[in-house]
Design a protein around this motif. Sequence first.
Motif, PDB file in Angstrom:
ATOM      1  N   ILE A 172       0.900  -1.179   0.013  1.00  0.00           N
ATOM      2  CA  ILE A 172       0.005  -0.110  -0.380  1.00  0.00           C
ATOM      3  C   ILE A 172       0.753   1.176   0.108  1.00  0.00           C
ATOM      4  O   ILE A 172       1.721   1.391   0.824  1.00  0.00           O
ATOM      5  CB  ILE A 172      -0.950  -0.063   1.141  1.00  0.00           C
ATOM      6  N   ALA A 173       0.774   2.149  -1.117  1.00  0.00           N
ATOM      7  CA  ALA A 173       1.593   2.987  -1.142  1.00  0.00           C
ATOM      8  C   ALA A 173       0.576   4.387  -0.751  1.00  0.00           C
ATOM      9  O   ALA A 173      -0.291   4.728  -1.257  1.00  0.00           O
ATOM     10  CB  ALA A 173       2.224   3.154  -2.655  1.00  0.00           C
ATOM     11  N   ILE A 174       1.308   5.225  -0.016  1.00  0.00           N
ATOM     12  CA  ILE A 174       0.782   6.522   0.331  1.00  0.00           C
ATOM     13  C   ILE A 174       1.503   7.710   0.311  1.00  0.00           C
ATOM     14  O   ILE A 174       2.774   7.981   0.492  1.00  0.00           O
ATOM     15  CB  ILE A 174       0.431   6.400   1.940  1.00  0.00           C
ATOM     16  N   HIS A 175       1.024   8.665  -0.413  1.00  0.00           N
ATOM     17  CA  HIS A 175       1.639   9.807  -0.921  1.00  0.00           C
ATOM     18  C   HIS A 175       1.708  11.065   0.294  1.00  0.00           C
ATOM     19  O   HIS A 175       1.329  10.879   1.170  1.00  0.00           O
ATOM     20  CB  HIS A 175       1.079  10.395  -1.871  1.00  0.00           C
ATOM     21  N   GLY A 176       2.589  12.118  -0.153  1.00  0.00           N
ATOM     22  CA  GLY A 176       2.779  13.072   0.880  1.00  0.00           C
ATOM     23  C   GLY A 176       1.543  14.155   0.829  1.00  0.00           C
ATOM     24  O   GLY A 176       0.526  13.957   0.074  1.00  0.00           O
ATOM     25  N   LEU A 177       1.955  15.248   1.429  1.00  0.00           N
ATOM     26  CA  LEU A 177       0.712  16.291   1.897  1.00  0.00           C
ATOM     27  C   LEU A 177      -0.155  16.731   0.714  1.00  0.00           C
ATOM     28  O   LEU A 177      -1.264  16.706   0.887  1.00  0.00           O
ATOM     29  CB  LEU A 177       1.347  17.248   2.901  1.00  0.00           C
ATOM     30  N   THR A 178       0.421  17.268  -0.485  1.00  0.00           N
ATOM     31  CA  THR A 178      -0.326  17.835  -1.240  1.00  0.00           C
ATOM     32  C   THR A 178      -0.441  17.140  -2.348  1.00  0.00           C
ATOM     33  O   THR A 178      -0.512  17.628  -3.764  1.00  0.00           O
ATOM     34  CB  THR A 178       0.299  19.266  -1.510  1.00  0.00           C
ATOM     35  N   ARG A 179      -0.109  15.628  -2.679  1.00  0.00           N
ATOM     36  CA  ARG A 179      -0.015  15.013  -3.701  1.00  0.00           C
ATOM     37  C   ARG A 179      -0.995  13.991  -3.615  1.00  0.00           C
ATOM     38  O   ARG A 179      -1.971  14.095  -3.080  1.00  0.00           O
ATOM     39  CB  ARG A 179       1.541  14.261  -3.775  1.00  0.00           C
ATOM     40  N   ASN A 180      -0.869  12.999  -4.761  1.00  0.00           N
ATOM     41  CA  ASN A 180      -1.757  11.866  -4.826  1.00  0.00           C
ATOM     42  C   ASN A 180      -1.096  10.763  -5.391  1.00  0.00           C
ATOM     43  O   ASN A 180       0.068  10.535  -5.272  1.00  0.00           O
ATOM     44  CB  ASN A 180      -2.922  12.410  -5.881  1.00  0.00           C
ATOM     45  N   SER A 181      -1.963   9.707  -5.849  1.00  0.00           N
ATOM     46  CA  SER A 181      -1.399   8.303  -6.066  1.00  0.00           C
ATOM     47  C   SER A 181      -0.687   8.374  -7.417  1.00  0.00           C
ATOM     48  O   SER A 181       0.064   7.542  -7.717  1.00  0.00           O
ATOM     49  CB  SER A 181      -2.702   7.341  -6.484  1.00  0.00           C
ATOM     50  N   ALA A 182      -0.626   9.409  -8.459  1.00  0.00           N
ATOM     51  CA  ALA A 182       0.205   9.622  -9.425  1.00  0.00           C
ATOM     52  C   ALA A 182       1.466   9.530  -9.017  1.00  0.00           C
ATOM     53  O   ALA A 182       2.591   9.527  -9.905  1.00  0.00           O
ATOM     54  CB  ALA A 182      -0.223  11.015 -10.239  1.00  0.00           C
ATOM     55  N   ASP A 183       1.876  10.075  -7.894  1.00  0.00           N
ATOM     56  CA  ASP A 183       3.437  10.130  -7.691  1.00  0.00           C
ATOM     57  C   ASP A 183       3.960   8.610  -7.612  1.00  0.00           C
ATOM     58  O   ASP A 183       5.180   8.591  -7.549  1.00  0.00           O
ATOM     59  CB  ASP A 183       3.370  10.413  -6.201  1.00  0.00           C
ATOM     60  N   ARG A 232       3.850  -8.456  -6.814  1.00  0.00           N
ATOM     61  CA  ARG A 232       3.276  -7.907  -5.653  1.00  0.00           C
ATOM     62  C   ARG A 232       2.110  -6.993  -5.784  1.00  0.00           C
ATOM     63  O   ARG A 232       2.302  -6.148  -6.622  1.00  0.00           O
ATOM     64  CB  ARG A 232       4.121  -7.552  -4.614  1.00  0.00           C
ATOM     65  N   ARG A 233       0.929  -7.561  -5.322  1.00  0.00           N
ATOM     66  CA  ARG A 233      -0.040  -6.498  -5.654  1.00  0.00           C
ATOM     67  C   ARG A 233       0.244  -4.926  -4.944  1.00  0.00           C
ATOM     68  O   ARG A 233       0.625  -4.977  -3.983  1.00  0.00           O
ATOM     69  CB  ARG A 233      -1.475  -6.818  -5.114  1.00  0.00           C
ATOM     70  N   VAL A 234      -0.301  -3.914  -5.831  1.00  0.00           N
ATOM     71  CA  VAL A 234       0.247  -2.770  -5.035  1.00  0.00           C
ATOM     72  C   VAL A 234      -1.194  -1.826  -5.346  1.00  0.00           C
ATOM     73  O   VAL A 234      -1.866  -1.565  -6.175  1.00  0.00           O
ATOM     74  CB  VAL A 234       1.132  -1.773  -6.163  1.00  0.00           C
ATOM     75  N   LEU A 235      -1.473  -1.038  -4.275  1.00  0.00           N
ATOM     76  CA  LEU A 235      -2.597  -0.158  -4.060  1.00  0.00           C
ATOM     77  C   LEU A 235      -1.987   1.070  -3.749  1.00  0.00           C
ATOM     78  O   LEU A 235      -1.300   1.417  -2.602  1.00  0.00           O
ATOM     79  CB  LEU A 235      -3.565  -0.520  -3.026  1.00  0.00           C
ATOM     80  N   ALA A 236      -2.222   1.941  -4.519  1.00  0.00           N
ATOM     81  CA  ALA A 236      -1.632   3.502  -4.477  1.00  0.00           C
ATOM     82  C   ALA A 236      -2.836   4.429  -4.139  1.00  0.00           C
ATOM     83  O   ALA A 236      -4.013   4.637  -4.915  1.00  0.00           O
ATOM     84  CB  ALA A 236      -0.879   3.960  -5.690  1.00  0.00           C
ATOM     85  N   LEU A 237      -2.827   5.098  -2.996  1.00  0.00           N
ATOM     86  CA  LEU A 237      -3.958   5.656  -2.487  1.00  0.00           C
ATOM     87  C   LEU A 237      -3.991   7.148  -2.973  1.00  0.00           C
ATOM     88  O   LEU A 237      -3.098   7.897  -2.822  1.00  0.00           O
ATOM     89  CB  LEU A 237      -4.004   5.397  -1.118  1.00  0.00           C
ATOM     90  N   ASP A 238      -5.277   7.627  -3.056  1.00  0.00           N
ATOM     91  CA  ASP A 238      -5.407   9.099  -2.893  1.00  0.00           C
ATOM     92  C   ASP A 238      -5.979   9.393  -1.549  1.00  0.00           C
ATOM     93  O   ASP A 238      -7.282   8.970  -1.146  1.00  0.00           O
ATOM     94  CB  ASP A 238      -6.736   9.581  -3.944  1.00  0.00           C
ATOM     95  N   VAL A 239      -5.329   9.927  -0.491  1.00  0.00           N
ATOM     96  CA  VAL A 239      -5.798  10.262   0.553  1.00  0.00           C
ATOM     97  C   VAL A 239      -7.107  11.017   0.640  1.00  0.00           C
ATOM     98  O   VAL A 239      -7.075  12.046  -0.517  1.00  0.00           O
ATOM     99  CB  VAL A 239      -4.544  10.833   1.479  1.00  0.00           C
ATOM    100  N   ARG A 240      -8.007  10.981   1.487  1.00  0.00           N
ATOM    101  CA  ARG A 240      -9.108  12.084   1.532  1.00  0.00           C
ATOM    102  C   ARG A 240      -8.481  13.615   1.318  1.00  0.00           C
ATOM    103  O   ARG A 240      -7.492  13.892   1.521  1.00  0.00           O
ATOM    104  CB  ARG A 240      -9.608  11.961   2.743  1.00  0.00           C
ATOM    105  N   GLY A 241      -9.450  14.161   0.516  1.00  0.00           N
ATOM    106  CA  GLY A 241      -9.039  15.534  -0.110  1.00  0.00           C
ATOM    107  C   GLY A 241      -7.935  15.701  -1.018  1.00  0.00           C
ATOM    108  O   GLY A 241      -7.681  16.716  -1.149  1.00  0.00           O
ATOM    109  N   ARG A 242      -7.527  14.436  -1.686  1.00  0.00           N
ATOM    110  CA  ARG A 242      -6.510  14.615  -2.887  1.00  0.00           C
ATOM    111  C   ARG A 242      -7.130  13.652  -3.820  1.00  0.00           C
ATOM    112  O   ARG A 242      -8.124  12.835  -3.818  1.00  0.00           O
ATOM    113  CB  ARG A 242      -5.109  13.938  -2.300  1.00  0.00           C
ATOM    114  N   GLY A 243      -6.801  14.224  -5.183  1.00  0.00           N
ATOM    115  CA  GLY A 243      -7.074  13.722  -6.414  1.00  0.00           C
ATOM    116  C   GLY A 243      -8.417  13.174  -6.455  1.00  0.00           C
ATOM    117  O   GLY A 243      -9.430  13.827  -6.197  1.00  0.00           O
TER     118      GLY A 243
END
Length: 294
Positions: free
Chosen positions: A38-49, A62-73
């Motif tokens: 599970i990949a989690i981005h920085g403060l102002t970023r999103n899963s595209a990172d 290995r399965r990968v889930l790249a998230l858009d944290v709430r408020g992003r993307g």
Amino acid sequence: MVAPNTGFAERRWTSPDGLSLFARDYAPGAGPAKPPLIAIHGLTRNSADFEGIAPLIAQSGRRVLALDVRGRGRSDRAPDPMTYTPDVYARDVIALMEQAGIERAVFMGTSMGGLITMALTAMRPKAVVAAILNDIGPEVAPEGLARIAAYSGQPVETPTWAAAADYAKRINAVAFPHYTDADWSAFARRIFRDGTEGTPVLDYDPDIAVPIRAAGAKALVPNLWPWFRKLAKNRPTLLVRGGNSDLLSTEIAAKMRKAAPDMDYAEVHGVGHAPMLDEPEAKAAIFEFLAGVD
């Protein structure tokens, strides 16, 4: 559904307070089953990172889930901006795991994503198999965090994509001094989206900065050493540092390595906060680390 020409499926899940959240879900290549990442981005970023490294990890099996944290993307904006905090983000991740049937995962967190990983370890320690911390630690250099806080949530004028690329360069050139104009154009496409009037707008809710402003100056230097020790003591951990980082200083990195002598370490030369993880040094360290995680 599978997004065209991207290699990932579009996954949605529901947060404990009812938000619709988004993740890029990369299916694993052939091979023995492994815990997903599970990949989690920085403060102002999103899963595209993670679009450079996530497909490579998935292809390795290995399965990968790249998230858009709430408020992003493509995730919902929160009605209450005071929910833009690491503990709430961590509960959102737990909700994803429960709804996706994932009991254990490897976590790869860039900057804020690493803080979320540490918070998650404190809340649900058995869920974290291993962790990759990208240019973040249990304390941060105040000058780096002040730099980030200065632009986070601030309005910008970007009437064209060329202006968006100029903004991306202005904010991030300190981290990527080697980037070309083409690199900055691609970077802009990751952090901006088409607005309602057809002009680029930053792809995050400006209110993510509200809790930072509310907490005041003391919040700029968090002390999360208990979280870090809990994380690194009980599971494999890799720290990736940008050689020019103004957020994770050499002194802080040295303290982390002393506190966790078994932690793996890699430094990406010529890059600041934070490496994109597709750099040769970062990729080599990540794949060597993941090879030992079952």
